[in-house]
Design a protein around this motif. Structure first.
Motif, PDB file in Angstrom:
ATOM      1  N   VAL A  25       6.539   4.151   8.320  1.00  0.00           N
ATOM      2  CA  VAL A  25       7.648   4.408   7.397  1.00  0.00           C
ATOM      3  C   VAL A  25       7.103   4.412   5.972  1.00  0.00           C
ATOM      4  O   VAL A  25       6.483   3.427   5.537  1.00  0.00           O
ATOM      5  CB  VAL A  25       8.743   3.325   7.545  1.00  0.00           C
ATOM      6  N   ALA A  26       7.317   5.537   5.278  1.00  0.00           N
ATOM      7  CA  ALA A  26       6.902   5.608   3.866  1.00  0.00           C
ATOM      8  C   ALA A  26       7.893   4.765   3.086  1.00  0.00           C
ATOM      9  O   ALA A  26       9.051   5.135   2.929  1.00  0.00           O
ATOM     10  CB  ALA A  26       6.919   7.054   3.398  1.00  0.00           C
ATOM     11  N   PHE A  27       7.425   3.627   2.607  1.00  0.00           N
ATOM     12  CA  PHE A  27       8.337   2.601   2.102  1.00  0.00           C
ATOM     13  C   PHE A  27       8.077   2.323   0.621  1.00  0.00           C
ATOM     14  O   PHE A  27       7.116   1.651   0.267  1.00  0.00           O
ATOM     15  CB  PHE A  27       8.135   1.337   2.954  1.00  0.00           C
ATOM     16  N   SER A  28       8.963   2.882  -0.220  1.00  0.00           N
ATOM     17  CA  SER A  28       8.792   2.658  -1.658  1.00  0.00           C
ATOM     18  C   SER A  28       9.458   1.367  -2.097  1.00  0.00           C
ATOM     19  O   SER A  28       9.175   0.844  -3.161  1.00  0.00           O
ATOM     20  CB  SER A  28       9.411   3.823  -2.432  1.00  0.00           C
ATOM     21  N   GLY A  29      10.414   0.888  -1.282  1.00  0.00           N
ATOM     22  CA  GLY A  29      11.174  -0.306  -1.668  1.00  0.00           C
ATOM     23  C   GLY A  29      12.504   0.070  -2.293  1.00  0.00           C
ATOM     24  O   GLY A  29      13.337  -0.797  -2.567  1.00  0.00           O
ATOM     25  N   LEU A  31      16.301   2.158  -2.369  1.00  0.00           N
ATOM     26  CA  LEU A  31      17.434   2.112  -1.434  1.00  0.00           C
ATOM     27  C   LEU A  31      17.168   2.922  -0.162  1.00  0.00           C
ATOM     28  O   LEU A  31      17.332   2.417   0.957  1.00  0.00           O
ATOM     29  CB  LEU A  31      18.697   2.656  -2.141  1.00  0.00           C
ATOM     30  N   ASP A  32      16.752   4.186  -0.356  1.00  0.00           N
ATOM     31  CA  ASP A  32      16.659   5.103   0.783  1.00  0.00           C
ATOM     32  C   ASP A  32      15.639   4.625   1.810  1.00  0.00           C
ATOM     33  O   ASP A  32      15.927   4.563   3.004  1.00  0.00           O
ATOM     34  CB  ASP A  32      16.269   6.516   0.307  1.00  0.00           C
ATOM     35  N   SER A  33      14.447   4.269   1.331  1.00  0.00           N
ATOM     36  CA  SER A  33      13.428   3.898   2.323  1.00  0.00           C
ATOM     37  C   SER A  33      13.651   2.485   2.853  1.00  0.00           C
ATOM     38  O   SER A  33      13.145   2.138   3.907  1.00  0.00           O
ATOM     39  CB  SER A  33      12.016   4.102   1.777  1.00  0.00           C
ATOM     40  N   THR A  34      14.450   1.671   2.139  1.00  0.00           N
ATOM     41  CA  THR A  34      14.784   0.347   2.673  1.00  0.00           C
ATOM     42  C   THR A  34      15.723   0.518   3.868  1.00  0.00           C
ATOM     43  O   THR A  34      15.546  -0.107   4.923  1.00  0.00           O
ATOM     44  CB  THR A  34      15.441  -0.520   1.572  1.00  0.00           C
ATOM     45  N   HIS A  55       3.266   1.348   1.948  1.00  0.00           N
ATOM     46  CA  HIS A  55       3.694   1.410   0.544  1.00  0.00           C
ATOM     47  C   HIS A  55       2.574   1.966  -0.334  1.00  0.00           C
ATOM     48  O   HIS A  55       1.430   1.526  -0.243  1.00  0.00           O
ATOM     49  CB  HIS A  55       4.061  -0.002   0.066  1.00  0.00           C
ATOM     50  N   ILE A  56       2.932   2.909  -1.189  1.00  0.00           N
ATOM     51  CA  ILE A  56       1.936   3.423  -2.141  1.00  0.00           C
ATOM     52  C   ILE A  56       2.249   2.805  -3.500  1.00  0.00           C
ATOM     53  O   ILE A  56       3.373   2.945  -4.011  1.00  0.00           O
ATOM     54  CB  ILE A  56       2.026   4.966  -2.285  1.00  0.00           C
ATOM     55  N   ASN A  57       1.251   2.163  -4.045  1.00  0.00           N
ATOM     56  CA  ASN A  57       1.417   1.593  -5.378  1.00  0.00           C
ATOM     57  C   ASN A  57       0.756   2.536  -6.383  1.00  0.00           C
ATOM     58  O   ASN A  57      -0.462   2.647  -6.440  1.00  0.00           O
ATOM     59  CB  ASN A  57       0.764   0.211  -5.412  1.00  0.00           C
ATOM     60  N   LEU A 120      10.076   9.727   6.331  1.00  0.00           N
ATOM     61  CA  LEU A 120      10.396   9.690   4.898  1.00  0.00           C
ATOM     62  C   LEU A 120      11.911   9.552   4.719  1.00  0.00           C
ATOM     63  O   LEU A 120      12.685  10.039   5.545  1.00  0.00           O
ATOM     64  CB  LEU A 120       9.934  10.979   4.215  1.00  0.00           C
ATOM     65  N   GLY A 121      12.280   8.935   3.602  1.00  0.00           N
ATOM     66  CA  GLY A 121      13.696   8.591   3.409  1.00  0.00           C
ATOM     67  C   GLY A 121      14.542   9.617   2.657  1.00  0.00           C
ATOM     68  O   GLY A 121      15.578   9.244   2.104  1.00  0.00           O
ATOM     69  N   HIS A 122      14.135  10.882   2.637  1.00  0.00           N
ATOM     70  CA  HIS A 122      14.956  11.873   1.918  1.00  0.00           C
ATOM     71  C   HIS A 122      16.318  12.026   2.585  1.00  0.00           C
ATOM     72  O   HIS A 122      16.414  12.068   3.805  1.00  0.00           O
ATOM     73  CB  HIS A 122      14.265  13.241   1.928  1.00  0.00           C
TER      74      HIS A 122
HETATM   75  N1  LIG Z   1       5.663   4.611  -3.558  1.00  0.00           N
HETATM   76  C1  LIG Z   1       5.998   5.038  -2.354  1.00  0.00           C
HETATM   77  N2  LIG Z   1       5.431   4.499  -1.260  1.00  0.00           N
HETATM   78  C2  LIG Z   1       5.741   4.926  -0.025  1.00  0.00           C
HETATM   79  N3  LIG Z   1       6.642   5.889   0.208  1.00  0.00           N
HETATM   80  C3  LIG Z   1       7.257   6.458  -0.837  1.00  0.00           C
HETATM   81  C4  LIG Z   1       6.968   6.079  -2.168  1.00  0.00           C
HETATM   82  N4  LIG Z   1       7.735   6.812  -3.001  1.00  0.00           N
HETATM   83  C5  LIG Z   1       8.466   7.619  -2.220  1.00  0.00           C
HETATM   84  N5  LIG Z   1       8.198   7.414  -0.920  1.00  0.00           N
HETATM   85  C6  LIG Z   1       8.810   8.068   0.260  1.00  0.00           C
HETATM   86  O1  LIG Z   1       9.290   9.349  -0.106  1.00  0.00           O
HETATM   87  C7  LIG Z   1      10.707   9.386   0.034  1.00  0.00           C
HETATM   88  C8  LIG Z   1      11.298  10.234  -1.050  1.00  0.00           C
HETATM   89  O2  LIG Z   1      10.828   9.780  -2.273  1.00  0.00           O
HETATM   90  P1  LIG Z   1      11.499  10.182  -3.627  1.00  0.00           P
HETATM   91  O3  LIG Z   1      10.654   9.713  -4.720  1.00  0.00           O
HETATM   92  O4  LIG Z   1      11.867  11.612  -3.553  1.00  0.00           O
HETATM   93  O5  LIG Z   1      12.848   9.389  -3.522  1.00  0.00           O
HETATM   94  P2  LIG Z   1      13.232   7.953  -4.027  1.00  0.00           P
HETATM   95  O6  LIG Z   1      14.559   8.107  -4.611  1.00  0.00           O
HETATM   96  O7  LIG Z   1      12.153   7.346  -4.844  1.00  0.00           O
HETATM   97  O8  LIG Z   1      13.322   7.207  -2.603  1.00  0.00           O
HETATM   98  P3  LIG Z   1      13.569   5.658  -2.437  1.00  0.00           P
HETATM   99  O9  LIG Z   1      15.001   5.427  -2.780  1.00  0.00           O
HETATM  100  O10 LIG Z   1      13.222   5.304  -1.019  1.00  0.00           O
HETATM  101  O11 LIG Z   1      12.612   5.012  -3.385  1.00  0.00           O
HETATM  102  C9  LIG Z   1      11.135   7.941  -0.030  1.00  0.00           C
HETATM  103  O12 LIG Z   1      12.381   7.749   0.581  1.00  0.00           O
HETATM  104  C10 LIG Z   1      10.019   7.274   0.708  1.00  0.00           C
HETATM  105  O13 LIG Z   1      10.168   7.437   2.107  1.00  0.00           O
END
Ligand SMILES: Nc1ncnc2c1ncn2[C@@H]1O[C@H](COP(=O)(O)OP(=O)(O)OP(=O)(O)O)[C@@H](O)[C@H]1O
Length: 464
Positions: A25-29, A31-34, A55-57, A120-122
Motif C-alpha cells: 500500500v502506497a501510504f503517505s499518511g 486521509l486517502d491512503s490511511t 512510505h516515501i519520505n 494507490l489511494g486515488h
Molecule cells: N509520500 C508518499 N508515500 C507513499 N505513497 C504516496 C505518497 N504520496 C502519495 N502516495 C500515494 O499516491 C496516492 C495519490 O497521491 P496524491 O499525492 O495524488 O494524493 P494525496 O491527496 O496526497 O493522497 P493522500 O490523501 O493519501 O495523501 C496516495 O493516495 C498514496 O497512495
C-alpha cells in the motif's frame, strides 16, 4: 452494502487474474491512503495475504520525519509491515510536485517484486481533477482517458481500488472508524494548478451541474475506448513502419527507426498517432507543434539538409533526425556528445577492453582480424575522433582507389551522428583502422601474419 464490503468485492474483482504474494500500500499518511491501508488490512486478513505499508519520505517539509513516524505507528497498530524510503527531490522544469511524483514512482518500481501488487489511494475527485487538468493542458485522447484503475509498474501491477469512491465516502469512513491521518500542508501550497482546480473550480462546477461526476466519467470512458482503438491502430502501423537498420547503425539507439516512406503514405492523423506511440516507448511526449515540424521540415527535407528536432525536456530528452529512409530517435547520450582524444596505452594482451569516456568501449582481440600486429610494433596507437584529425586519402583492402574518411563513411552508409563519435585508431596522423568497419591498406595484415581485430560497442543497445 458498507464501504469495507464494497472495497473487498472491488479488490477481489481487480485481483481476479493475479495471485499476488504481497499487497504493497502506497501510504503517505494522508486521509486517502490511511483509509486505503485500513480497508486493505481487512481484505488481507480474510485472504491471509501480507500487507506492506510503503512510505516515501520526500523530505520536502519540516514535518516529514514526524509523518513518517506517524505512518510507522499506524502500520504497527494495523499489524502490517512498514517500509520507508527517503528520496531526494530536485525541482525540474515541471515543478516540485511533479519531480516528487516522478521520484515516488521510481522508488515504487525499484521496491516492487514481480508478484507484488501496489495499491494507490486515488479517488473519484482525484480522477476528475486529473481530467480537468489534462484538458487545460491540451492533452490527447489517451490523457483524457484519465488514470487507469490498473496498469503495469515495472515488473509488478498497480491498482487504484478507490477510484469509484468520493472524498466524502472516504472522510465518512475515516471519521466512523476514528482513523487519524496527517494533513500535508504542501497539498495547499505546492501544486498550484491542481489546488486551483480542487478549491476554486470543481466546487463551482459541481454546484452548477449536480451530475458532473457521472458526466465526466462518461466522457472519460468514451476517451478510453477511443484511446484503445488508437493504440491498436498504432501497433499495426508500427509493425509495418519499423526499419531494421544494419547492426552498425543501431549503435546507441533505444528504439527502432521508422520508415519515412511508410510514414508519408499514412494520413496525417494516423502519422501523428504512430509518431506519438513510437516516442512513448522512450517516455517522450511530443507536442503538436513539434509533430507538425517533424512532418513539414524533417520528413520532407532534402537528403543533404539533415535537420534535427529536439524533443522532450527535463528527464526525457532526445533528438529526431532522418537518415536515408529512417526517422531516428537519438537519446540524449547520442544527441549530445563532445569528443575527447584519448591516448591508449596498448598492453598487447590477447584481449583488451578500453573504456572510451562517455563513448562506450573498444575491444581488441589478438587474432581473427585484419590489422597487422607486425606493422604496429613499436608505434604508439591512439584513439581519436574525426574532427580532431586531418587524415589523408587512404585505400582499403579489396577496394579500388584512395578516398577520404568522409567518402568511406558514406560508402559504408554510416549515419552522420555516428561518424563524429566513431573511434578511429591512429598512429600519428595516419589512420590504422575504423573498429568493426575497415582497415587502412597500409596496416592490413598479410596471409599467415599475427592479426588484430577491434570492435566498438556503444552503450544502450536497441532494446524496444
Ligand atoms: N509520500 C508518499 N508515500 C507513499 N505513497 C504516496 C505518497 N504520496 C502519495 N502516495 C500515494 O499516491 C496516492 C495519490 O497521491 P496524491 O499525492 O495524488 O494524493 P494525496 O491527496 O496526497 O493522497 P493522500 O490523501 O493519501 O495523501 C496516495 O493516495 C498514496 O497512495
Amino acid at each position: 452494502m458498507d464501504l469495507p464490503q464494497l472495497y473487498c468485492q472491488n479488490l477481489e474483482r481487480l485481483l481476479a487474474d493475479y495471485t499476488p504474494t504481497r499487497l504493497v500500500v502506497a501510504f503517505s499518511g494522508g486521509l486517502d491512503s490511511t483509509v486505503l491501508l485500513d480497508l486493505t488490512c481487512q481484505y488481507a486478513a480474510q485472504h491471509q495475504l501480507p500487507v506492506i505499508a510503503f512510505h516515501i519520505n520526500h523530505n520536502l517539509s519540516p514535518n516529514a520525519k514526524q509523518w513518517q513516524n506517524h505512518c510507522q505507528r499506524l502500520a504497527i497498530q494495523l499489524g502490517c509491515d512498514f517500509v520507508a524510503k527517503q528520496v531526494e527531490v530536485k525541482s525540474t522544469g515541471k515543478g516540485v510536485e511533479e519531480a516528487a511524483r516522478a521520484k515516488r514512482y521510481q522508488a515504487f518500481e525499484v521496491f516492487l517484486e514481480a508478484t507484488d501488487v501496489l495499491l494507490l489511494g486515488h479517488h473519484l475527485q482525484d480522477q476528475l481533477e486529473t481530467l480537468l487538468f489534462r484538458f487545460c493542458r491540451s492533452s490527447g485522447v489517451s490523457g483524457l482517458a484519465g488514470m487507469p484503475n490498473s496498469r503495469m509498474i515495472g515488473k509488478a501491477r498497480l491498482f487504484r481500488p478507490l477510484l469509484e469512491y468520493t472524498k466524502t465516502d472516504l472522510l465518512h469512513y475515516a471519521e466512523q472508524h476514528q482513523l487519524i491521518w496527517v494533513e500535508d500542508e504542501s497539498n495547499k501550497t505546492l501544486d498550484f494548478s491542481r489546488n486551483f482546480l480542487r478549491h476554486e473550480i470543481l466546487p463551482k462546477l459541481e454546484c452548477h451541474w449536480p451530475n458532473l461526476y457521472r458526466q465526466l466519467i462518461g466522457t472519460k470512458e468514451h476517451c478510453q475506448d477511443a484511446a484503445s482503438i488508437l493504440e491498436d491502430m498504432a501497433q499495426l502501423d508500427y509493425q509495418a513502419a519499423q526499419v531494421s537498420p544494419p547492426a552498425h547503425w543501431s549503435k546507441g539507439l533505444l528504439v527502432q527507426p521508422l520508415s519515412c516512406q511508410q510514414l508519408l503514405q499514412l494520413s496525417s492523423p494516423r502519422r501523428h498517432n504512430l509518431i506519438r506511440y513510437w516516442l512513448k516507448r522512450v517516455d517522450i511526449n511530443i507536442t503538436r507543434p513539434l509533430l507538425l515540424e517533424v512532418e513539414n521540415s524533417l520528413l520532407m527535407a532534402a537528403e543533404d539538409a539533415m535537420p534535427t528536432i529536439v524533443v522532450g525536456s527535463g528527464d526525457g530528452f532526445g533528438a529526431l533526425r532522418c537518415f536515408q529512409d529512417g526517422l531516428f530517435f537519438l537519446p540524449e547520450s547520442l544527441a549530445r556528445w563532445l569528443p575527447t582524444t584519448q591516448q591508449v596505452e596498448w598492453g598487447w594482451q590477447k584481449h583488451e577492453t578500453i573504456d572510451l569516456v562517455g563513448n562506450g568501449q573498444l575491444f581488441c582481440y589478438q587474432s581473427g582480424g585484419e590489422v597487422s600486429a607486425a606493422k604496429l610494433k613499436g608505434k604508439t596507437l591512439k584513439v581519436a575522433y574525426r574532427e580532431q584529425l586531418n587524415i589523408d586519402k587512404f585505400a582499403i583492402p579489396g577496394r579500388q582507389g584512395r578516398k577520404t574518411l568522409k567518402r568511406w563513411f558514406q560508402e559504408y552508409q554510416i549515419p552522420p551522428w555516428l561518424r563524429e563519435r566513431w573511434p578511429l585508431l591512429v598512429v600519428g596522423s595516419e589512420l590504422v583502422a575504423i573498429p568493426g568497419l575497415l582497415v587502412n591498406q597500409a596496416f592490413a595484415c598479410e596471409d599467415g601474419e599475427l592479426s588484430l581485430s577491434f570492435q566498438w560497442e556503444l552503450f544502450s543497445p536497441l532494446v524496444r
